[in-house]
Design an enzyme around this catalytic site. Structure first.
Site, PDB file in Angstrom:
ATOM      1  CB  SER A 101     108.457 -53.276  11.619  1.00 22.56           C
ATOM      2  OG  SER A 101     109.797 -53.424  12.028  1.00 22.56           O
ATOM      3  CG  ASN A 111     100.537 -40.041   4.013  1.00 22.46           C
ATOM      4  OD1 ASN A 111     101.201 -40.545   4.925  1.00 22.46           O
ATOM      5  ND2 ASN A 111     101.112 -39.422   2.998  1.00 22.46           N
ATOM      6  CG  ASP A 171     104.924 -36.562  -8.233  1.00 17.29           C
ATOM      7  OD1 ASP A 171     105.819 -35.742  -8.488  1.00 17.29           O
ATOM      8  OD2 ASP A 171     103.762 -36.225  -7.945  1.00 17.29           O
ATOM      9  CE1 TYR A 215     107.140 -31.581  -2.424  1.00 12.32           C
ATOM     10  CE2 TYR A 215     108.703 -33.180  -1.553  1.00 12.32           C
ATOM     11  CZ  TYR A 215     107.892 -32.084  -1.377  1.00 12.32           C
ATOM     12  OH  TYR A 215     107.819 -31.471  -0.138  1.00 12.32           O
TER      13      TYR A 215
END
Length: 145
Positions: A65, A77, A83, A86
């Protein structure tokens, strides 16, 4: 039940990750390098770790934050998804940052956080001409307040 994550540190300059039980289930990640960025610049910032997640899980990475307030960067992104495949020695985690102002990020600064989530179950899409749910009026229909 606690899940086990295998972790390989590729930097000896960052604090070891820890899970703070009862405070938050998000785990802070740190910059593994000193970074100078000019406004508008994009950079992949190494987080200094590679991990093998528990079977059936993926990781979600988001800014802390305070990341924008402290460093003036946003995550390119918006939310990173790592996933379970990786998971090799060279599958190092990065934070894709866009600088909104000139900034300096020091090695070991906490810049983002992650949590693991169970993978989505298999789904089947069933086509229909009409949906049976209550119609809420479409996108943006709940008003302003």
């Amino acid at each position: 039940m606690r899940e086990t994550i295998q972790i390989r540190y590729v930097s000896d300059q960052i604090d070891r990750l820890c899970y703070i039980d009862g405070k938050s289930d998000w785990i802070d990640l740190r910059a593994a390098e000193d970074v100078e960025m000019k406004a508008g610049e994009f950079r992949l910032i190494s987080l200094g770790v590679a991990m093998k997640l528990p079977e059936g899980y993926e990781a979600h990475i988001v800014p802390r934050s305070s990341t924008f307030k402290n460093f003036g960067v946003i995550q390119a992104n918006h939310m990173g998804v790592i996933d379970g495949s990786y998971c090799g020695d060279n599958d190092i985690w990065y934070f894709p940052a866009i600088a909104m102002r000139d900034t300096h990020i020091h090695v070991n600064d906490r810049i983002c956080q992650f949590r693991i989530m169970k993978n989505q179950p298999p789904v089947v899409f069933e086509e229909t001409d009409h949906l049976t749910g209550v119609d809420r009026g479409g996108f943006g229909s709940t008003g302003i307040s």
